[in-house]
Design a protein around this motif. Structure first.
Motif, PDB file in Angstrom:
ATOM      1  N   ALA A   7       8.251  10.178  -2.827  1.00 49.40           N
ATOM      2  CA  ALA A   7       7.472   9.104  -3.448  1.00 49.40           C
ATOM      3  C   ALA A   7       8.049   7.729  -3.158  1.00 49.40           C
ATOM      4  N   PHE A   8       9.348   7.575  -3.362  1.00 43.67           N
ATOM      5  CA  PHE A   8       9.956   6.253  -3.227  1.00 43.67           C
ATOM      6  C   PHE A   8      10.294   5.895  -1.783  1.00 43.67           C
ATOM      7  N   GLU A   9      10.581   6.881  -0.944  1.00 36.59           N
ATOM      8  CA  GLU A   9      11.052   6.579   0.404  1.00 36.59           C
ATOM      9  C   GLU A   9      10.000   6.791   1.485  1.00 36.59           C
ATOM     10  N   GLN A  10       8.974   7.596   1.210  1.00 40.75           N
ATOM     11  CA  GLN A  10       7.906   7.793   2.186  1.00 40.75           C
ATOM     12  C   GLN A  10       6.601   7.131   1.729  1.00 40.75           C
ATOM     13  N   MET A  11       6.177   7.434   0.501  1.00 43.18           N
ATOM     14  CA  MET A  11       4.948   6.839  -0.013  1.00 43.18           C
ATOM     15  C   MET A  11       5.128   5.365  -0.347  1.00 43.18           C
ATOM     16  N   GLN A  12       6.365   4.962  -0.631  1.00 42.37           N
ATOM     17  CA  GLN A  12       6.687   3.573  -0.976  1.00 42.37           C
ATOM     18  C   GLN A  12       6.087   3.141  -2.313  1.00 42.37           C
TER      19      GLN A  12
ATOM     20  N   MET B  31       0.835  -1.197   0.000  1.00 36.22           N
ATOM     21  CA  MET B  31       0.000   0.000   0.000  1.00 36.22           C
ATOM     22  C   MET B  31       0.874   1.254   0.000  1.00 36.22           C
ATOM     23  N   ILE B  32       0.404   2.282  -0.680  1.00 36.84           N
ATOM     24  CA  ILE B  32       1.084   3.576  -0.655  1.00 36.84           C
ATOM     25  C   ILE B  32       0.848   4.229   0.697  1.00 36.84           C
ATOM     26  N   HIS B  33       1.905   4.713   1.304  1.00 33.98           N
ATOM     27  CA  HIS B  33       1.809   5.371   2.600  1.00 33.98           C
ATOM     28  C   HIS B  33       1.605   6.864   2.392  1.00 33.98           C
ATOM     29  N   LEU B  34       0.369   7.257   2.130  1.00 36.62           N
ATOM     30  CA  LEU B  34       0.016   8.660   1.956  1.00 36.62           C
ATOM     31  C   LEU B  34      -1.386   8.859   2.501  1.00 36.62           C
ATOM     32  N   LYS B  35      -1.518   9.705   3.499  1.00 37.05           N
ATOM     33  CA  LYS B  35      -2.823  10.002   4.087  1.00 37.05           C
ATOM     34  C   LYS B  35      -3.242  11.383   3.606  1.00 37.05           C
ATOM     35  N   PHE B  36      -4.316  11.408   2.836  1.00 34.38           N
ATOM     36  CA  PHE B  36      -4.709  12.650   2.179  1.00 34.38           C
ATOM     37  C   PHE B  36      -5.247  13.690   3.155  1.00 34.38           C
ATOM     38  N   ASP B  37      -5.638  13.267   4.337  1.00 32.71           N
ATOM     39  CA  ASP B  37      -6.144  14.231   5.314  1.00 32.71           C
ATOM     40  C   ASP B  37      -5.007  14.858   6.130  1.00 32.71           C
ATOM     41  N   GLN B  38      -3.776  14.474   5.821  1.00 33.67           N
ATOM     42  CA  GLN B  38      -2.632  15.064   6.517  1.00 33.67           C
ATOM     43  C   GLN B  38      -1.973  16.135   5.659  1.00 33.67           C
ATOM     44  N   TYR B  39      -1.301  17.048   6.305  1.00 33.65           N
ATOM     45  CA  TYR B  39      -0.619  18.153   5.638  1.00 33.65           C
ATOM     46  C   TYR B  39       0.826  17.740   5.380  1.00 33.65           C
TER      47      TYR B  39
ATOM     48  N   PHE C 205      -3.317   0.520  -4.902  1.00 32.29           N
ATOM     49  CA  PHE C 205      -3.111  -0.928  -5.028  1.00 32.29           C
ATOM     50  C   PHE C 205      -1.872  -1.247  -5.859  1.00 32.29           C
ATOM     51  N   HIS C 206      -1.683  -0.503  -6.939  1.00 33.80           N
ATOM     52  CA  HIS C 206      -0.564  -0.781  -7.849  1.00 33.80           C
ATOM     53  C   HIS C 206       0.733  -0.105  -7.414  1.00 33.80           C
ATOM     54  N   LYS C 207       0.657   0.741  -6.392  1.00 35.51           N
ATOM     55  CA  LYS C 207       1.834   1.453  -5.874  1.00 35.51           C
ATOM     56  C   LYS C 207       2.499   2.299  -6.957  1.00 35.51           C
TER      57      LYS C 207
ATOM     58  N   LYS D 103      11.406   2.130  -8.677  1.00 40.93           N
ATOM     59  CA  LYS D 103      11.970   2.244  -7.323  1.00 40.93           C
ATOM     60  C   LYS D 103      13.431   1.807  -7.285  1.00 40.93           C
ATOM     61  N   ASN D 104      13.741   0.686  -7.906  1.00 38.97           N
ATOM     62  CA  ASN D 104      15.133   0.218  -7.869  1.00 38.97           C
ATOM     63  C   ASN D 104      16.053   1.187  -8.610  1.00 38.97           C
ATOM     64  N   GLU D 105      15.552   1.826  -9.671  1.00 41.98           N
ATOM     65  CA  GLU D 105      16.362   2.795 -10.413  1.00 41.98           C
ATOM     66  C   GLU D 105      16.646   4.032  -9.559  1.00 41.98           C
ATOM     67  N   TRP D 106      15.653   4.418  -8.759  1.00 43.79           N
ATOM     68  CA  TRP D 106      15.862   5.557  -7.853  1.00 43.79           C
ATOM     69  C   TRP D 106      17.034   5.286  -6.925  1.00 43.79           C
ATOM     70  N   PHE D 107      17.030   4.128  -6.287  1.00 43.21           N
ATOM     71  CA  PHE D 107      18.083   3.821  -5.321  1.00 43.21           C
ATOM     72  C   PHE D 107      19.409   3.482  -5.998  1.00 43.21           C
ATOM     73  N   ASP D 108      19.350   2.856  -7.182  1.00 43.92           N
ATOM     74  CA  ASP D 108      20.590   2.437  -7.851  1.00 43.92           C
ATOM     75  C   ASP D 108      21.324   3.583  -8.541  1.00 43.92           C
ATOM     76  N   THR D 109      20.584   4.480  -9.210  1.00 45.91           N
ATOM     77  CA  THR D 109      21.261   5.503 -10.017  1.00 45.91           C
ATOM     78  C   THR D 109      20.648   6.897  -9.932  1.00 45.91           C
ATOM     79  N   VAL D 110      19.325   6.987 -10.024  1.00 45.11           N
ATOM     80  CA  VAL D 110      18.685   8.290 -10.216  1.00 45.11           C
ATOM     81  C   VAL D 110      18.937   9.229  -9.039  1.00 45.11           C
ATOM     82  N   LYS D 111      18.860   8.704  -7.823  1.00 48.85           N
ATOM     83  CA  LYS D 111      19.063   9.561  -6.650  1.00 48.85           C
ATOM     84  C   LYS D 111      20.456  10.185  -6.670  1.00 48.85           C
ATOM     85  N   SER D 112      21.465   9.389  -6.968  1.00 44.65           N
ATOM     86  CA  SER D 112      22.835   9.928  -6.980  1.00 44.65           C
ATOM     87  C   SER D 112      23.045  10.895  -8.138  1.00 44.65           C
ATOM     88  N   ILE D 113      22.431  10.622  -9.293  1.00 45.32           N
ATOM     89  CA  ILE D 113      22.527  11.535 -10.431  1.00 45.32           C
ATOM     90  C   ILE D 113      21.946  12.902 -10.058  1.00 45.32           C
TER      91      ILE D 113
END
Length: 197
Positions: free
Chosen positions: A127-132, A1-9, A95-97, A182-192
């Motif tokens: 998105a990748f580290e909080q919402m998952q 599940m995506i960890h995002l609560k729409f009623d939160q700021y 559902f599809h994350k 997600k794997n691309e974020w951790f493997d390359t995109v974040k460092s780029i």
């Protein structure tokens, strides 16, 4: 599940930029762009290019958040102490994350300043580290070469063209689809992206 609560700021920030939820009170913060910078709406699906269209744009963004389909932000540039534009998570599929990042625009004075790289970094990190999420998607007008090249430069992968998939003010448009996994974020995109900040 995506960890995002729409009623939160959710405000996302670093030393350069603040992304905070858009409100109806932001009309005055964005009106200059709507009236004085018509050229920035060239590739916009829903251009807030008048007072009336800006009201509709803001109300639509807030309704999309209430329907839990989108989470729209106003962009504040801490370096100039000025509001710079808007962006959002959209088409959120719990559902599809998956989610999209889009509806992103900046006033002319904020384009090419590096603000967009900070914005994309914060959104992707959240998105990748909080919402998952497992996948972030971008849909860009195929004629918007500047945005397509910017996304490629941070590691987004082009996937193809959706032909005539949107109605625009002067007809139809084709959209280029790009994505980051997600794997691309951790493997390359974040460092780029970190190197570009």
């Amino acid at each position: 599940m995506i960890h995002l609560k729409f009623d939160q700021y959710y405000a996302i920030e670093n030393e350069v930029i603040l992304l905070r939820p858009i409100t109806q009170e932001d009309f005055d913060n964005l009106l200059y762009f709507a009236i004085q910078e018509p050229e920035i709406w060239q590739h916009s699906l829903f251009p807030p290019n008048s007072k009336e269209n800006l009201i509709r744009y803001i109300n639509s963004a807030i309704k999309a958040r209430e329907k839990e389909d989108s989470y729209p932000f106003i962009i504040y540039d801490k370096r100039t102490n000025r509001y710079a534009g808007c962006t959002r998570f959209y088409d959120i599929k719990v559902f599809h994350k998956t989610a999209g990042i889009g509806y992103t625009w900046y006033g002319k004075n904020f384009q090419g300043t590096g603000l967009n790289k900070h914005c994309k970094f914060l959104l992707l990190e959240f998105a990748f580290e909080q919402m998952q999420v497992e996948r972030i998607e971008f849909k860009v007008d195929r004629n918007n070469i500047r945005s397509i090249n910017a996304l490629k430069s941070i590691g987004a992968t082009p996937e193809g063209i959706l032909r005539s998939n949107y109605t625009i003010e002067n007809g139809r448009r084709d959209s280029m689809i790009l994505s980051i996994l997600k794997n691309e974020w951790f493997d390359t995109v974040k460092s780029i992206l970190l190197k570009k900040l």
